[in-house]
Enzyme design. Sequence first.
Site, PDB file in Angstrom:
ATOM      1  CB  SER A 107      -0.898   0.003   1.244  1.00  0.00           C
ATOM      2  OG  SER A 107      -1.540   1.256   1.415  1.00  0.00           O
ATOM      3  CD  GLN A 128      -3.215   1.408  -2.379  1.00  0.00           C
ATOM      4  OE1 GLN A 128      -2.210   1.534  -1.698  1.00  0.00           O
ATOM      5  NE2 GLN A 128      -4.283   2.133  -2.210  1.00  0.00           N
ATOM      6  CE1 TYR A 130      -6.116   4.206  -1.075  1.00  0.00           C
ATOM      7  CE2 TYR A 130      -4.159   4.339   0.301  1.00  0.00           C
ATOM      8  CZ  TYR A 130      -5.405   3.808   0.033  1.00  0.00           C
ATOM      9  OH  TYR A 130      -5.932   2.865   0.879  1.00  0.00           O
ATOM     10  CB  THR A 156      -7.121   2.521  -4.253  1.00  0.00           C
ATOM     11  OG1 THR A 156      -6.461   1.287  -3.949  1.00  0.00           O
ATOM     12  CG2 THR A 156      -8.361   2.635  -3.385  1.00  0.00           C
ATOM     13  CE  LYS A 252      -8.315  -3.117  -2.962  1.00  0.00           C
ATOM     14  NZ  LYS A 252      -9.126  -2.210  -2.134  1.00  0.00           N
ATOM     15  CG  HIS A 276     -11.555   0.566   0.798  1.00  0.00           C
ATOM     16  ND1 HIS A 276     -10.830   1.148  -0.205  1.00  0.00           N
ATOM     17  CD2 HIS A 276     -10.776   0.673   1.910  1.00  0.00           C
ATOM     18  CE1 HIS A 276      -9.681   1.613   0.272  1.00  0.00           C
ATOM     19  NE2 HIS A 276      -9.616   1.331   1.555  1.00  0.00           N
ATOM     20  NE  ARG A 279     -10.547  -0.145   6.326  1.00  0.00           N
ATOM     21  CZ  ARG A 279     -10.307   0.207   7.591  1.00  0.00           C
ATOM     22  NH1 ARG A 279     -10.903  -0.449   8.573  1.00  0.00           N
ATOM     23  NH2 ARG A 279      -9.490   1.193   7.867  1.00  0.00           N
TER      24      ARG A 279
END
Length: 387
Positions: A107, A128, A130, A156, A252, A276, A279
Amino acid sequence: MTTITNIEDLRILAKRCVPKMFYDYVDSGSWTESTYRSNESDFQKIKLVQKVARNMENRNLKREMLGIEMSMPLSIAPTGLVGMVHPDGEILAARAAAEFGIRYTLSTMSIASLEDIKREVNKPFWFQLYVMRDRKFMRSLIERAKEAGCDALVITLDLQMIGQRHKDIKNGLSVPPKPTLRNWINLLTKQRWCWSMLKTKRRQFGNIVGYVDGIDDPSSLSSWTSQQFDPSLNWDDIAWIKEAWGGKIILKGILDAEDAKLANSVGADAIVVSNHGGRQLDGALSSIAVLPSIVEALKGTSTEVFIDSGIRSGQDLLKAVALGAKGGMIGRAYLYGLGAMGQEGVTKALELMRNELDVSMAFCGETDVNNVGRHILVPSTIPDPFK
């Protein structure tokens, strides 16, 4: 507990070992947690067709995901703060995944950095990303991911804003933990975690601290990250990320068939059907409930369909593959193992899932996971939430 037979056993152990704020970070959803719960319960509603008197020898669980042969159709999903669930957690999980023959996804909000995984594991992994307001920093992350040997970029899409997670708010979640009386009392009951944390230097967001100007203490880091998630994210942003990356991309956070088609149109090599882990939008459908409609929407395209959110067993994974997923991704299932037993626990979680997948597939009369399809499911139990 001497005999661990399922992921739930690992969860119980993890709860004993991991500080409350970090355990709750893993084992909770947003708002009422209805979507978090339905992610698991909807898998249980799907029933399997048992077949007998079939030759069950020479079974095969290997499958390609993005052209990469996996020992089973599974990868480890990106999760933040893994190094707070267990010290050096990202490194331990990445090692376990590499040894098991599947991909680990690091992440952006990890404790260990891209460079740590490259140095300590030195095997291909996924990263991943963001989408943040600071595009210069995003470009630097992409270049660092290339240099670290990542062979796919996971973008994401469902974190333009953060869902309200009541337990995190009540616990005062922070990295590192704030020295409050409540936290100190809880940490005194987690002495193994504390001792291990004292022995590592990794206690901050490793991909950010030292790479962003002005980020040199917990307060400045918290302020920066809270402002960085970009609410203006749209499909046009994928193009420049794809161009800057130059490799395979996985989008994702897809829960809608029309969004799946848009993902294909912008060149996604794969998508992840995901809410997610329950979440973000509480009240959204479970991932397994919408999977069939998304698989149908992408029929005839080259975009592969993965799924996460709710997979807690190899049997769950089998059901997802039967409904058309190329593979699954797990977050909580491996984090429970990590929190309970470190790298050994991650390996145990993967072993449990592999065995459950193997045995369940055999009971359904199949010897090759690549031949699994809807025929192993009871038709009336296949989800169709849009009837």
